[in-house]
Design an enzyme around this catalytic site. Structure first.
Site, short mmCIF file in Angstrom:
data_model
loop_
_atom_site.label_atom_id
_atom_site.label_comp_id
_atom_site.label_asym_id
_atom_site.label_seq_id
_atom_site.Cartn_x
_atom_site.Cartn_y
_atom_site.Cartn_z
N ASN A 8 0.87 -1.18 0.00
CA ASN A 8 0.00 0.00 0.00
C ASN A 8 0.90 1.22 0.00
O ASN A 8 1.54 1.52 1.02
CB ASN A 8 -0.90 -0.04 1.25
CG ASN A 8 -1.76 1.22 1.38
OD1 ASN A 8 -1.83 2.03 0.47
ND2 ASN A 8 -2.39 1.37 2.53
N TRP A 9 0.94 1.88 -1.14
CA TRP A 9 1.84 3.03 -1.27
C TRP A 9 1.28 4.28 -0.58
O TRP A 9 1.99 5.26 -0.43
CB TRP A 9 2.11 3.32 -2.76
CG TRP A 9 3.20 2.45 -3.34
CD1 TRP A 9 3.81 1.38 -2.75
CD2 TRP A 9 3.82 2.60 -4.63
NE1 TRP A 9 4.76 0.85 -3.58
CE2 TRP A 9 4.79 1.57 -4.74
CE3 TRP A 9 3.65 3.48 -5.69
CZ2 TRP A 9 5.60 1.43 -5.88
CZ3 TRP A 9 4.45 3.33 -6.83
CH2 TRP A 9 5.41 2.31 -6.92
N LYS A 10 0.00 4.26 -0.23
CA LYS A 10 -0.62 5.42 0.43
C LYS A 10 -0.42 6.67 -0.45
O LYS A 10 -0.46 6.56 -1.66
CB LYS A 10 -0.07 5.58 1.84
CG LYS A 10 -0.16 4.27 2.64
CD LYS A 10 0.16 4.43 4.10
CE LYS A 10 -0.02 3.09 4.82
NZ LYS A 10 0.18 3.17 6.26
N HIS A 88 -9.38 1.32 5.30
CA HIS A 88 -8.09 1.56 5.93
C HIS A 88 -8.25 2.55 7.08
O HIS A 88 -9.01 3.50 6.97
CB HIS A 88 -7.08 2.07 4.90
CG HIS A 88 -5.67 2.00 5.43
ND1 HIS A 88 -5.17 2.93 6.31
CD2 HIS A 88 -4.68 1.10 5.21
CE1 HIS A 88 -3.93 2.59 6.62
NE2 HIS A 88 -3.61 1.48 5.97
N GLU A 90 -6.51 4.91 8.00
CA GLU A 90 -6.24 6.31 7.63
C GLU A 90 -7.45 6.95 6.95
O GLU A 90 -7.66 8.16 7.06
CB GLU A 90 -4.97 6.37 6.76
CG GLU A 90 -3.73 6.12 7.61
CD GLU A 90 -2.58 5.42 6.91
OE1 GLU A 90 -2.55 5.42 5.66
OE2 GLU A 90 -1.71 4.87 7.62
N GLU A 158 -5.05 -4.64 10.88
CA GLU A 158 -3.98 -3.65 11.05
C GLU A 158 -4.19 -2.87 12.35
O GLU A 158 -4.98 -1.92 12.38
CB GLU A 158 -3.97 -2.66 9.87
CG GLU A 158 -3.75 -3.31 8.53
CD GLU A 158 -3.18 -2.33 7.51
OE1 GLU A 158 -2.11 -2.65 6.97
OE2 GLU A 158 -3.76 -1.26 7.29
N GLY A 164 3.22 2.17 10.79
CA GLY A 164 4.25 3.19 10.61
C GLY A 164 5.03 3.52 11.87
O GLY A 164 5.77 4.50 11.91
N SER A 202 3.81 -2.26 10.32
CA SER A 202 5.27 -2.37 10.52
C SER A 202 5.83 -3.73 10.12
O SER A 202 6.78 -4.23 10.74
CB SER A 202 5.64 -2.04 11.97
OG SER A 202 5.32 -0.68 12.26
N GLY A 223 2.92 -1.20 4.24
CA GLY A 223 2.99 0.21 3.85
C GLY A 223 4.41 0.60 3.47
O GLY A 223 4.86 0.38 2.35
N GLY A 224 5.13 1.16 4.43
CA GLY A 224 6.46 1.72 4.18
C GLY A 224 7.40 0.79 3.43
O GLY A 224 8.11 1.21 2.51
P1 13P Z 1 3.33 0.25 7.58
O1 13P Z 1 3.75 -1.04 6.95
O2 13P Z 1 4.07 1.45 7.04
O3 13P Z 1 3.30 0.17 9.07
O4 13P Z 1 1.81 0.50 7.12
C1 13P Z 1 0.88 -0.52 7.26
C2 13P Z 1 -0.35 -0.12 6.53
O5 13P Z 1 -1.08 0.76 6.95
C3 13P Z 1 -0.65 -0.83 5.27
O6 13P Z 1 -1.95 -0.55 4.84
#
Ligand code: 13P
Length: 242
Positions: A8-10, A88, A90, A158, A164, A202, A223-224
């Site tokens: 997920n590149w967000k 999600h 966010e 999640e 993150g 993470s 994510g990251g």
């Molecule tokens: P991270 O892997 O950066 O913690 O993010 C997880 C996430 O929200 C994937 O949707």
């Protein structure tokens, strides 16, 4: 069931990042697991021609209309995507999305022919209060529509406090939550035993082996560590070897 390594590149990524996906496609052409990269709507067309399966990060519940700035599931599908994320944390936090809206978006994703990766997760306060399972069940009750099947839907757990932050629940905690989620899915859905359950928060190369070894963890939403092929590639490999 086939496992899923999803990224997920967000709100990250421009055309300069397409080579990262090309590198992933080259390195994992015959991956033993499904690989999906969810990216910003502006990049989906370009991401789709790399050969990596692509997903949107959100969709509007309606197919079209006067909704300035929004993007429908049909549009995401038309851009070459096969998947879409809904719910999600966010989106829930930044845009005040509630479970009913997430259910509507999920239905819209299915109607467009997209596989939906539906996210659930507790806050740090809820975790500390010992309310995790209760929170997750309430989210699933209200955000997973009744028609969910293993073919159309993946659930991503999640914990918000793990996103993150570099923090993760212990393996025992993840295993306990996933066992509970599996029991819920089997109870409620005919294909619940086959519905993929991803862990997210993470995940990185250094903890992937430990997490993927757990029962009822059928992959990850990353994510990251999905932004660079060098970081995501070992996670795919860890899932293949799990
Ligand atoms: P991270 O892997 O950066 O913690 O993010 C997880 C996430 O929200 C994937 O949707």
């Amino acid at each position: 069931m086939r496992k899923l390594a999803a990224g997920n590149w967000k709100m990250n990524g421009t055309s300069a990042d397409i080579p990262q996906l090309e590198a992933l496609a080259a390195a994992h052409a015959n991956a033993g697991v499904d690989v999906v990269m969810c990216g910003p709507a502006t990049l989906l067309h370009r991401m789709a021609v790399t050969g990596v399966s692509i997903g949107g990060e959100d969709c509007h519940p309606e197919t079209s209309g006067a909704h300035t700035g929004d993007i429908s599931a049909e549009m995401i599908k038309d851009a070459g995507a096969t998947h879409v994320i809904t719910g999600h944390s966010e989106r829930r936090t930044d845009h005040g999305e509630d479970n009913a809206l997430i259910a509507a978006k999920t239905t819209a994703g299915w109607a467009a022919g997209l596989h939906v990766i539906l996210c659930i997760g507790e806050s740090e306060a809820q975790y500390r209060a010992g309310d995790t399972l209760e929170v997750l069940r309430a989210q699933m009750d209200a955000s997973i529509p009744d028609g969910a099947t293993a073919q159309t839907t993946t659930i991503a757990y999640e914990p918000i406090w793990a996103i993150g932050t570099g923090l993760t629940p212990t393996p025992e905690e993840i295993a306990a939550v996933h066992a509970n989620l599996r029991a819920y899915l089997m109870d409620r859905f005919e294909t619940g035993s086959q519905m993929r359950l991803l862990y997210g928060g993470s995940v990185k190369a250094s903890n992937a082996d430990e997490i993927f070894a757990l029962a009822n963890v059928d992959g990850a939403l990353v994510g990251g560590a999905s932004l660079k092929a060098a970081d995501f590639s070992p996670i795919i490999t860890a899932l293949e070897n799990a």
